[in-house]
Design a protein around this motif. Structure first.
Motif, short mmCIF file in Angstrom:
data_model
loop_
_atom_site.label_atom_id
_atom_site.label_comp_id
_atom_site.label_asym_id
_atom_site.label_seq_id
_atom_site.Cartn_x
_atom_site.Cartn_y
_atom_site.Cartn_z
N THR A 528 0.83 -1.21 0.00
CA THR A 528 0.00 0.00 0.00
C THR A 528 0.86 1.25 0.00
O THR A 528 0.37 2.34 -0.33
N ARG A 529 2.12 1.13 0.36
CA ARG A 529 3.01 2.29 0.43
C ARG A 529 3.69 2.61 -0.90
O ARG A 529 4.39 3.61 -1.01
N LEU A 530 3.49 1.78 -1.89
CA LEU A 530 4.12 1.99 -3.19
C LEU A 530 3.14 2.56 -4.20
O LEU A 530 1.93 2.45 -4.04
N ASN A 531 3.68 3.14 -5.25
CA ASN A 531 2.89 3.52 -6.41
C ASN A 531 3.05 2.44 -7.47
O ASN A 531 4.09 1.77 -7.53
N VAL A 532 2.03 2.28 -8.29
CA VAL A 532 2.11 1.27 -9.36
C VAL A 532 3.31 1.58 -10.23
O VAL A 532 3.55 2.73 -10.62
N GLY A 533 4.09 0.55 -10.52
CA GLY A 533 5.31 0.70 -11.31
C GLY A 533 6.58 0.68 -10.47
O GLY A 533 7.67 0.46 -10.99
N GLU A 534 6.43 0.91 -9.17
CA GLU A 534 7.60 0.95 -8.29
C GLU A 534 7.96 -0.42 -7.77
O GLU A 534 7.11 -1.32 -7.66
N ASN A 535 9.22 -0.59 -7.43
CA ASN A 535 9.70 -1.75 -6.68
C ASN A 535 10.14 -1.28 -5.31
O ASN A 535 10.05 -0.10 -4.98
N LEU A 536 10.63 -2.19 -4.49
CA LEU A 536 10.98 -1.86 -3.11
C LEU A 536 12.37 -1.25 -3.04
O LEU A 536 13.33 -1.80 -3.58
N GLU A 537 12.48 -0.13 -2.35
CA GLU A 537 13.74 0.59 -2.19
C GLU A 537 14.19 0.62 -0.72
O GLU A 537 15.37 0.51 -0.43
N GLU A 538 13.24 0.83 0.19
CA GLU A 538 13.57 1.05 1.59
C GLU A 538 14.00 -0.26 2.25
O GLU A 538 13.42 -1.33 2.00
N ALA A 539 15.03 -0.19 3.10
CA ALA A 539 15.66 -1.39 3.65
C ALA A 539 14.69 -2.26 4.45
O ALA A 539 14.69 -3.49 4.32
N HIS A 540 13.84 -1.64 5.27
CA HIS A 540 12.92 -2.43 6.09
C HIS A 540 11.84 -3.11 5.26
O HIS A 540 11.44 -4.24 5.54
N MET A 541 11.37 -2.41 4.22
CA MET A 541 10.37 -3.03 3.34
C MET A 541 10.99 -4.19 2.57
O MET A 541 10.36 -5.24 2.40
N ARG A 542 12.21 -4.00 2.10
CA ARG A 542 12.90 -5.09 1.41
C ARG A 542 13.08 -6.29 2.34
O ARG A 542 12.88 -7.44 1.94
N ASN A 543 13.44 -6.00 3.57
CA ASN A 543 13.68 -7.09 4.53
C ASN A 543 12.40 -7.90 4.76
O ASN A 543 12.43 -9.13 4.78
N ARG A 544 11.26 -7.21 4.91
CA ARG A 544 10.02 -7.93 5.21
C ARG A 544 9.58 -8.79 4.02
O ARG A 544 9.14 -9.93 4.21
N GLN A 545 9.70 -8.23 2.79
CA GLN A 545 9.32 -9.06 1.64
C GLN A 545 10.30 -10.21 1.47
O GLN A 545 9.89 -11.33 1.13
N LEU A 546 11.58 -9.94 1.66
CA LEU A 546 12.58 -11.00 1.53
C LEU A 546 12.22 -12.19 2.41
O LEU A 546 12.17 -13.34 1.95
N ASN A 547 11.98 -11.92 3.70
CA ASN A 547 11.69 -13.01 4.64
C ASN A 547 10.41 -13.74 4.27
O ASN A 547 10.35 -14.98 4.28
N ALA A 548 9.36 -12.98 3.94
CA ALA A 548 8.06 -13.59 3.65
C ALA A 548 8.07 -14.34 2.31
O ALA A 548 7.56 -15.46 2.20
N LYS A 549 8.67 -13.71 1.30
CA LYS A 549 8.66 -14.33 -0.03
C LYS A 549 9.56 -15.56 -0.09
O LYS A 549 9.21 -16.57 -0.72
N TRP A 550 10.72 -15.48 0.57
CA TRP A 550 11.61 -16.65 0.60
C TRP A 550 10.89 -17.82 1.27
O TRP A 550 10.94 -18.96 0.78
N ALA A 551 10.23 -17.55 2.39
CA ALA A 551 9.51 -18.62 3.10
C ALA A 551 8.38 -19.17 2.24
O ALA A 551 8.14 -20.39 2.21
N TYR A 552 7.69 -18.29 1.51
CA TYR A 552 6.62 -18.76 0.62
C TYR A 552 7.17 -19.68 -0.46
O TYR A 552 6.64 -20.78 -0.69
N GLU A 553 8.25 -19.24 -1.10
CA GLU A 553 8.83 -20.03 -2.20
C GLU A 553 9.37 -21.36 -1.69
O GLU A 553 9.16 -22.41 -2.32
#
Length: 680
Positions: A528-553
């Motif tokens: 919800t914090r991004l605009n369409v077309g953007e990817n993750l830049e901020e360190a904490h947001m990257r960290n949360r997706q990294l942990n969740a997405k790795w576990a999902y995969e």
């Protein structure tokens, strides 16, 4: 190191705070909500317990409050070299122009001014992207023409020349468009619009420090922490932030108030730490900074505490230079019992961690933890605040002397009050069981995550002998992986019966609530914090997706985490909590290995593979759903104001006020603490 503000995913289920209950107080009628504009909501927080302080403690708090605010200009200039120019322009306009309430352009200008003050400059506090006024440049020109030229920061230019330069500075979204650029495969120093470097390349910076740093140094100083790097006559130099150096006018005032604080320190340990902090500011000597941190860690008895200095390196793409910040606080005696219980068991948590034995600390030293009541935040801590802090950041000090971990109790309390009203949980939770657990355990689960992230997360593990610090070895991925590592420690243990046995968690359902919220946030709601077309830049947001997405995969074959499509909406749910815990443990082991061994190649693969790219179709869907809820994705605070009651030159009492007009408050702060010139 800090855990940042609660995300949209965390806020949505933080239904109640334990603060008033723990302090034996009834619910207050204090109004938390203050202002709302753009994607931001401004909140307020109370300072319970302030009136219980002794007159000497109140006086100390006042001096530390003033020292904190004396550095306000520094963070603006660090964020971008034109920020003070823009800020003084905004302040001059407000001083000379009456409000035009009926003008859409004026309302748009006012929104820009509020956004600018909230973010300490012209780049978004979280996305790092530049934002521009939505009012026309022609209207801005009218405002400038109506403003007394003597009050404008013209810098020797005519008004027309000034306007020509301001058009690109304020209105060109591509001119210095990103404050911190962490993209892979580029010169991150040159691409970042912050004011930490000028005229130097990333290679020149790295070569400079490689020539100074020794990888086998047992007590390495934090090279570059308190300076701007530039070139003079083709030679790379550091402009040190100290008395007599860069930012001297602000730092002299910080020192002035700290020296007053020394005289009313609570005890000898606090006095020694403050004296060393003053000496550091006067000399700029980073060895003195280390001495100060060691003394600060040793002061565990004082009721009041302060963080003040150039501390966190999140705003430097290569993690060397630190932003100015300050947090003044009181220890919450009752609420501290929970976090202190976790700190007491730090060795058990280290011994039972899933990381490799060679990467564990044989002896965990000097971890102290407390819940604090914030009195004042300034610099990088304001207006968007951390909810947990673990310091100092130097690994060798943490290993030899320990660290302090704090949870910001009254800040979280205000977040929780607002979160209780949020419709986000109902919109994004996949089932009623998630909602029920979140309502019953969400606030406590979040508190426990923050406690363990700071206390046993950042303080855990060790770097192999001869391997440099992460800013050397992991470079632009260091901050993301450090936050991921600390999160994983918290996630691994929040589903451990040990917490129930310790009496800090009622049941494992509390841990399940944290897993629900973390996975939902990492994979869906933080988008919800991004605009369409953007990817993750901020360190904490990257960290949360990294942990969740790795576990999902990694859990796909066992359907550990599942995406569910229903009525055109995407949800996520955890099907096997114990297997998810094991996956978190595996990832923790790997990230600790990467840090311990300085494996940059593996760091790159992990962050770029899981933490950066966003599913744009999912992002569009999430944004469409979220926008209908009319909820601000970002929240921050207007700070309380301390005023000294004087009898001659003696402080007899200190009064607390709670401002409720964000813009007016920021303009007043500019008048009182505007200490630096527009060029530094």
């Amino acid at each position: 190191m800090m855990i940042t503000t609660l995300s949209a995913g965390a806020l949505m289920y933080s239904c109640s705070s334990n603060q008033n209950k723990e302090q034996g107080k009834t619910e207050s009628s204090f109004e938390v909500e203050c202002d709302r504009f753009a994607d931001l909501q401004v909140l307020r927080y109370e300072i319970p317990g302030f009136e219980e302080l002794t007159p000497q403690q109140k006086e100390l708090a006042y001096y530390l409050f003033e020292a904190a605010n004396a550095g306000r200009d520094i963070i603006y200039d660090q964020n971008n070299k034109n920020n003070l120019l823009v800020r003084k322009t905004i302040e001059a306009i407000y001083e000379d122009n009456p409000k035009h309430e009926d003008s859409d352009d004026w309302k748009k200008f006012e929104e820009y001014a509020k956004r600018f003050f909230f973010s300490n400059g012209m780049h978004h506090h979280y996305s790092n992207l530049k934002f521009v006024p939505e009012c026309s440049f022609e209207f801005f020109t009218e405002l400038i023409k109506k403003t007394d030229a003597a009050k404008l920061p013209l810098g020797g230019k005519s008004v027309d020349e000034f306007l020509a330069s301001m058009k690109s500075i304020m209105y060109d979204i591509n001119f210095e468009g990103k404050k911190v650029d962490l993209a892979s495969g580029i010169d991150n120093v040159k691409a970042s619009a912050n004011n930490f470097y000028e005229g130097v390349s990333q290679k020149e910076v790295e070569d400079y420090y490689n020539a100074h740093m020794k990888k086998d140094d047992a007590e390495p100083i934090s090279w570059g922490l308190n300076s701007k790097m530039t070139k003079v006559d083709g030679k790379v130099i550091e402009q040190v932030w100290k008395v007599g150096g860069m930012y001297s006018a602000s730092i002299e005032k910080i020192v002035y108030w700290l020296e007053k604080a020394v005289k009313v320190a609570e005890n000898d340990k606090q006095k020694k730490a403050l004296e060393l902090l003053v000496e550091y500011y006067k000399t700029g000597d980073l060895k003195k900074w280390d001495e100060y941190n060691i003394a600060w860690v040793a002061d565990v008895d004082s009721r009041l505490d302060v963080v003040n200095g150039f501390i966190e390196v999140y705003d430097d793409a290569i993690g060397k230079r630190a932003s100015y910040e300050s947090v003044v606080s009181i220890k919450d005696m009752e609420a501290t019992k929970r976090i202190a219980a976790i700190a007491k068991e730090a060795q058990w948590f280290e011994d039972n961690s899933p990381i490799a034995p060679e990467h564990k600390k044989k002896e965990v030293k000097g971890i102290t933890a407390k819940v604090i009541t914030v009195i004042q935040e300034a610099g990088a801590s304001a207006q968007s605040t951390p909810i947990g802090i673990n310091l100092p950041n130097a690994n060798w000090i943490r290993q030899k002397h320990g660290s302090k971990s704090v949870s910001l109790g009254n800040i979280v309390h205000s977040y929780n009050i607002v979160g209780a009203k949020s419709p986000v949980l109902k919109e994004f939770a996949e089932n009623e069981a998630q909602i029920a657990r979140a309502k019953e355990f969400g606030a406590l689960a979040g508190d426990l995550h923050t406690d363990m992230h700071e206390v046993i997360g950042h303080a855990s593990g060790q770097i192999n002998k001869g391997v440099g610090d992460p800013d050397q070895t992991l470079k632009n991925y260091a901050s993301t992986l450090e936050e991921a590592r600390a999160d994983l420690v918290a996630l691994y243990y929040v589903l451990d019966k040990k917490l129930v046995d310790m009496g800090v968690m009622p049941s494992l359902d509390c841990g399940k609530a944290e897993y629900d919220g973390y996975i939902m946030n990492g994979l869906i709601t933080q988008l919800t914090r991004l605009n369409v077309g953007e990817n993750l830049e901020e360190a904490h947001m990257r960290n949360r997706q990294l942990n969740a997405k790795w576990a999902y995969e990694m859990g796909k074959k066992d359907n550990v985490i599942e995406f569910v499509k229903r009525d055109g909406k995407t949800y996520v749910k955890v099907n096997d909590y114990e297997k998810l815990r094991n996956l978190f443990g595996q990832l923790l082991k790997e990230i600790q290995r990467i840090k311990s061994e300085g494996d940059f190649k593996a760091a790159t693969a992990l962050v770029e593979g899981y933490g950066v790219k966003v599913d744009q179709e999912l992002l569009k869907e999430v944004k469409d759903r979220f926008n209908k809820l009319n909820v601000a994705p970002y929240k921050g605070f207007i700070q309380p104001k301390l005023t000294a009651v004087m009898d001659g030159d003696k402080v007899t009492d200190v009064k607390v006020e709670y401002p409720n007009n964000f813009l007016q408050n920021q303009l007043e702060l500019g008048k009182k603490y505007g200490l630096l010139p527009i060029k530094n």
